[in-house]
Write a protein that holds these residues in place. Structure first.
Motif, PDB file in Angstrom:
ATOM      1  N   ILE A 287     -67.754 -14.732 -36.018  1.00 30.73           N
ATOM      2  CA  ILE A 287     -67.934 -15.936 -35.200  1.00 30.73           C
ATOM      3  C   ILE A 287     -67.126 -17.088 -35.804  1.00 30.73           C
ATOM      4  CG2 ILE A 287     -69.579 -17.662 -34.368  1.00 30.73           C
ATOM      5  CD1 ILE A 287     -71.718 -15.374 -34.433  1.00 30.73           C
ATOM      6  N   ALA A 288     -67.191 -17.248 -37.125  1.00 31.70           N
ATOM      7  CA  ALA A 288     -66.445 -18.316 -37.803  1.00 31.70           C
ATOM      8  C   ALA A 288     -64.947 -18.149 -37.579  1.00 31.70           C
ATOM      9  CB  ALA A 288     -66.761 -18.313 -39.294  1.00 31.70           C
ATOM     10  N   GLU A 289     -64.484 -16.919 -37.657  1.00 33.55           N
ATOM     11  CA  GLU A 289     -63.063 -16.644 -37.434  1.00 33.55           C
ATOM     12  C   GLU A 289     -62.660 -16.966 -35.997  1.00 33.55           C
ATOM     13  OE1 GLU A 289     -59.955 -12.964 -38.191  1.00 33.55           O
ATOM     14  OE2 GLU A 289     -61.955 -12.861 -39.083  1.00 33.55           O
ATOM     15  N   LYS A 290     -63.548 -16.675 -35.049  1.00 34.82           N
ATOM     16  CA  LYS A 290     -63.285 -16.968 -33.633  1.00 34.82           C
ATOM     17  C   LYS A 290     -63.153 -18.471 -33.400  1.00 34.82           C
ATOM     18  CE  LYS A 290     -63.296 -16.210 -29.085  1.00 34.82           C
ATOM     19  NZ  LYS A 290     -62.385 -17.235 -28.573  1.00 34.82           N
ATOM     20  N   VAL A 291     -63.967 -19.255 -34.084  1.00 34.43           N
ATOM     21  CA  VAL A 291     -63.857 -20.716 -33.970  1.00 34.43           C
ATOM     22  C   VAL A 291     -62.444 -21.142 -34.383  1.00 34.43           C
ATOM     23  CG1 VAL A 291     -64.691 -22.936 -34.868  1.00 34.43           C
ATOM     24  CG2 VAL A 291     -66.323 -21.139 -34.284  1.00 34.43           C
ATOM     25  N   GLY A 292     -61.946 -20.568 -35.467  1.00 35.94           N
ATOM     26  CA  GLY A 292     -60.582 -20.861 -35.916  1.00 35.94           C
ATOM     27  C   GLY A 292     -59.528 -20.386 -34.927  1.00 35.94           C
ATOM     28  N   GLN A 293     -59.704 -19.185 -34.393  1.00 36.85           N
ATOM     29  CA  GLN A 293     -58.746 -18.661 -33.406  1.00 36.85           C
ATOM     30  C   GLN A 293     -58.672 -19.561 -32.179  1.00 36.85           C
ATOM     31  OE1 GLN A 293     -56.477 -16.366 -33.552  1.00 36.85           O
ATOM     32  NE2 GLN A 293     -57.078 -15.524 -35.515  1.00 36.85           N
ATOM     33  N   ASP A 294     -59.811 -20.106 -31.771  1.00 33.80           N
ATOM     34  CA  ASP A 294     -59.822 -21.032 -30.629  1.00 33.80           C
ATOM     35  C   ASP A 294     -58.912 -22.229 -30.893  1.00 33.80           C
ATOM     36  OD1 ASP A 294     -61.635 -19.383 -29.354  1.00 33.80           O
ATOM     37  OD2 ASP A 294     -63.367 -20.692 -29.692  1.00 33.80           O
ATOM     38  N   HIS A 295     -58.908 -22.715 -32.122  1.00 32.71           N
ATOM     39  CA  HIS A 295     -58.049 -23.857 -32.461  1.00 32.71           C
ATOM     40  C   HIS A 295     -56.581 -23.454 -32.501  1.00 32.71           C
ATOM     41  CE1 HIS A 295     -60.729 -27.253 -33.224  1.00 32.71           C
ATOM     42  NE2 HIS A 295     -61.626 -26.303 -33.442  1.00 32.71           N
ATOM     43  N   ILE A 296     -56.287 -22.277 -33.001  1.00 32.10           N
ATOM     44  CA  ILE A 296     -54.904 -21.811 -33.027  1.00 32.10           C
ATOM     45  C   ILE A 296     -54.380 -21.697 -31.599  1.00 32.10           C
ATOM     46  CG2 ILE A 296     -53.405 -19.842 -33.561  1.00 32.10           C
ATOM     47  CD1 ILE A 296     -55.220 -19.386 -36.057  1.00 32.10           C
ATOM     48  N   GLU A 297     -55.186 -21.116 -30.723  1.00 34.29           N
ATOM     49  CA  GLU A 297     -54.780 -20.963 -29.320  1.00 34.29           C
ATOM     50  C   GLU A 297     -54.712 -22.312 -28.611  1.00 34.29           C
ATOM     51  OE1 GLU A 297     -57.618 -18.156 -27.804  1.00 34.29           O
ATOM     52  OE2 GLU A 297     -56.935 -16.618 -29.219  1.00 34.29           O
ATOM     53  N   GLY A 298     -55.496 -23.274 -29.078  1.00 31.32           N
ATOM     54  CA  GLY A 298     -55.492 -24.608 -28.494  1.00 31.32           C
ATOM     55  C   GLY A 298     -54.462 -25.528 -29.128  1.00 31.32           C
ATOM     56  N   GLU A 299     -53.594 -24.995 -29.926  1.00 26.40           N
ATOM     57  CA  GLU A 299     -52.475 -25.690 -30.556  1.00 26.40           C
ATOM     58  C   GLU A 299     -52.873 -26.595 -31.723  1.00 26.40           C
ATOM     59  OE1 GLU A 299     -49.634 -27.309 -27.817  1.00 26.40           O
ATOM     60  OE2 GLU A 299     -49.919 -25.656 -26.430  1.00 26.40           O
ATOM     61  N   ASN A 300     -54.084 -26.449 -32.229  1.00 25.73           N
ATOM     62  CA  ASN A 300     -54.476 -27.121 -33.464  1.00 25.73           C
ATOM     63  C   ASN A 300     -54.346 -26.068 -34.565  1.00 25.73           C
ATOM     64  OD1 ASN A 300     -55.570 -28.564 -35.541  1.00 25.73           O
ATOM     65  ND2 ASN A 300     -57.522 -28.957 -34.556  1.00 25.73           N
ATOM     66  N   VAL A 301     -53.120 -25.670 -34.789  1.00 28.27           N
ATOM     67  CA  VAL A 301     -52.828 -24.501 -35.608  1.00 28.27           C
ATOM     68  C   VAL A 301     -53.281 -24.668 -37.059  1.00 28.27           C
ATOM     69  CG1 VAL A 301     -50.973 -22.997 -36.453  1.00 28.27           C
ATOM     70  CG2 VAL A 301     -50.936 -23.841 -34.099  1.00 28.27           C
ATOM     71  N   LYS A 302     -53.027 -25.830 -37.636  1.00 29.19           N
ATOM     72  CA  LYS A 302     -53.337 -26.005 -39.061  1.00 29.19           C
ATOM     73  C   LYS A 302     -54.835 -25.842 -39.325  1.00 29.19           C
ATOM     74  CE  LYS A 302     -52.418 -28.894 -43.022  1.00 29.19           C
ATOM     75  NZ  LYS A 302     -51.652 -29.995 -43.559  1.00 29.19           N
ATOM     76  N   ASP A 303     -55.676 -26.535 -38.570  1.00 32.03           N
ATOM     77  CA  ASP A 303     -57.123 -26.382 -38.767  1.00 32.03           C
ATOM     78  C   ASP A 303     -57.561 -24.964 -38.429  1.00 32.03           C
ATOM     79  OD1 ASP A 303     -58.075 -28.846 -39.785  1.00 32.03           O
ATOM     80  OD2 ASP A 303     -57.884 -29.758 -37.813  1.00 32.03           O
ATOM     81  N   GLY A 304     -57.013 -24.416 -37.356  1.00 29.27           N
ATOM     82  CA  GLY A 304     -57.381 -23.053 -36.958  1.00 29.27           C
ATOM     83  C   GLY A 304     -57.075 -22.039 -38.044  1.00 29.27           C
ATOM     84  N   LYS A 305     -55.889 -22.127 -38.619  1.00 31.47           N
ATOM     85  CA  LYS A 305     -55.531 -21.198 -39.691  1.00 31.47           C
ATOM     86  C   LYS A 305     -56.422 -21.386 -40.909  1.00 31.47           C
ATOM     87  CE  LYS A 305     -50.757 -20.077 -38.608  1.00 31.47           C
ATOM     88  NZ  LYS A 305     -49.363 -20.059 -39.083  1.00 31.47           N
ATOM     89  N   GLY A 306     -56.781 -22.630 -41.194  1.00 36.36           N
ATOM     90  CA  GLY A 306     -57.681 -22.888 -42.314  1.00 36.36           C
ATOM     91  C   GLY A 306     -59.034 -22.233 -42.111  1.00 36.36           C
ATOM     92  N   MET A 307     -59.542 -22.311 -40.884  1.00 37.15           N
ATOM     93  CA  MET A 307     -60.840 -21.701 -40.582  1.00 37.15           C
ATOM     94  C   MET A 307     -60.766 -20.179 -40.657  1.00 37.15           C
ATOM     95  SD  MET A 307     -62.256 -23.973 -37.416  1.00 37.15           S
ATOM     96  CE  MET A 307     -61.887 -25.708 -37.353  1.00 37.15           C
ATOM     97  N   VAL A 308     -59.700 -19.618 -40.103  1.00 34.56           N
ATOM     98  CA  VAL A 308     -59.537 -18.159 -40.136  1.00 34.56           C
ATOM     99  C   VAL A 308     -59.425 -17.682 -41.582  1.00 34.56           C
ATOM    100  CG1 VAL A 308     -57.966 -16.260 -39.543  1.00 34.56           C
ATOM    101  CG2 VAL A 308     -58.568 -17.969 -37.814  1.00 34.56           C
ATOM    102  N   THR A 309     -58.632 -18.376 -42.363  1.00 36.14           N
ATOM    103  CA  THR A 309     -58.460 -18.012 -43.772  1.00 36.14           C
ATOM    104  C   THR A 309     -59.785 -18.073 -44.525  1.00 36.14           C
ATOM    105  OG1 THR A 309     -56.155 -18.731 -43.794  1.00 36.14           O
ATOM    106  CG2 THR A 309     -57.293 -18.664 -45.923  1.00 36.14           C
ATOM    107  N   SER A 310     -60.531 -19.138 -44.308  1.00 36.59           N
ATOM    108  CA  SER A 310     -61.823 -19.300 -44.983  1.00 36.59           C
ATOM    109  C   SER A 310     -62.782 -18.161 -44.620  1.00 36.59           C
ATOM    110  CB  SER A 310     -62.429 -20.647 -44.595  1.00 36.59           C
ATOM    111  OG  SER A 310     -63.721 -20.780 -45.099  1.00 36.59           O
ATOM    112  N   ALA A 311     -62.833 -17.810 -43.339  1.00 37.99           N
ATOM    113  CA  ALA A 311     -63.721 -16.723 -42.898  1.00 37.99           C
ATOM    114  C   ALA A 311     -63.289 -15.385 -43.510  1.00 37.99           C
ATOM    115  CB  ALA A 311     -63.735 -16.638 -41.372  1.00 37.99           C
ATOM    116  N   LYS A 312     -61.985 -15.150 -43.562  1.00 35.74           N
ATOM    117  CA  LYS A 312     -61.494 -13.897 -44.135  1.00 35.74           C
ATOM    118  C   LYS A 312     -61.772 -13.816 -45.638  1.00 35.74           C
ATOM    119  CE  LYS A 312     -57.927 -12.657 -40.801  1.00 35.74           C
ATOM    120  NZ  LYS A 312     -56.483 -12.396 -40.601  1.00 35.74           N
ATOM    121  N   LYS A 313     -61.619 -14.941 -46.335  1.00 39.98           N
ATOM    122  CA  LYS A 313     -61.925 -14.944 -47.771  1.00 39.98           C
ATOM    123  C   LYS A 313     -63.400 -14.623 -47.993  1.00 39.98           C
ATOM    124  CE  LYS A 313     -58.533 -18.281 -49.495  1.00 39.98           C
ATOM    125  NZ  LYS A 313     -58.399 -19.648 -50.052  1.00 39.98           N
ATOM    126  N   ALA A 314     -64.257 -15.273 -47.226  1.00 34.11           N
ATOM    127  CA  ALA A 314     -65.698 -15.020 -47.368  1.00 34.11           C
ATOM    128  C   ALA A 314     -66.007 -13.559 -47.071  1.00 34.11           C
ATOM    129  CB  ALA A 314     -66.488 -15.946 -46.441  1.00 34.11           C
TER     130      ALA A 314
END
Length: 178
Positions: free
Chosen positions: A95-122
C-alpha cells in the motif's frame, strides 16, 4: 479589499485552529505509535497508527499528506514484521509503495520515488527478519541501483540546465553588445 498575499482572511483564521489541532493530534498519535513500538508493544502501536487514518479522511492528495499516510503504512508494516508476520507487513508495504507510484504517475516523481524506495527498504528488512535473506539482498540491490541511476539522471539534468543557462547568458551578452 483583498488582504495582501500570504495574510489569512478572517474566514481562514476560523479554520486555522481546527487544522492545527488535527495536525498536532495526528503527529501525537504517530509518535505514540513509535514509542509503543520502541517498547515492544507492537499491537498497541498498530492501533495508534491506525487511529490516524480517520483524521486523514477528506484531506487532499498532496505530497505532504501522502508522506504522512505512507509513513503510517510503513510503520504498521514494520510492527507486523517485528511480530513475525511477514505477510501482513508486506500488505502494508505494498500500500505504501502504491501511494508512491500514484505520485510518480501524477508527475510528482521525486516524492513518489522517495516513497517507493522507503517502502522497498522496509520490505527488504522485513524479508531479512523473515529469514528470506536472498530476496532481501535482491530487493535492496534493486533499490541501490535505482538510487544510483536517479542520481546520475539528476546530475545529467543539472549539467544540461547549466549549459543552457550559460548559452542564454552568452546570447544576452552578445545582444547587449550589439
Amino acid at each position: 479589499n483583498p488582504p495582501p498575499p500570504g495574510l489569512p482572511t478572517p474566514a481562514v483564521l476560523k479554520l486555522l485552529p481546527l487544522r492545527v489541532s488535527q495536525l498536532c493530534k495526528r503527529s501525537a498519535l504517530l509518535q505514540r505509535g513509535n514509542a509503543l513500538a520502541a517498547m515492544g508493544k507492537e499491537e498497541e502501536a498498530v492501533k495508534s497508527y491506525e487511529s490516524v487514518f480517520p483524521l486523514l479522511e477528506g484531506e487532499p492528495r498532496c505530497s505532504r499528506i501522502d508522506w504522512e499516510r505512507h509513513s503510517l503504512y510503513v510503520n504498521i508494516g514494520n510492527s507486523h514484521s517485528r511480530q513475525g508476520n511477514y505477510d501482513a507487513a508486506n500488505e502494508q508495504y505494498t500500500i505504501a509503495e502504491k501511494v508512491g507510484q500514484d505520485h510518480i504517475e501524477g508527475e510528482n516523481v521525486k516524492d513518489g520515488k522517495g516513497m517507493v524506495t522507503s517502502a522497498k527498504k522496509a520490505r527488504s528488512f522485513a524479508l531479512k527478519r523473515a529469514g528470506k535473506l536472498e530476496e532481501a539482498k535482491k530487493l535492496l540491490k534493486e533499490v541501490v541501483d535505482q538510487q544510483l541511476a536517479d542520481a546520475q539522471e539528476e546530475k545529467k539534468k543539472a549539467e544540461e540546465e547549466e549549459a543552457k543557462a550559460k548559452e542564454e547568458a552568452e546570447k544576452a551578452q552578445k545582444a547587449d553588445s550589439a
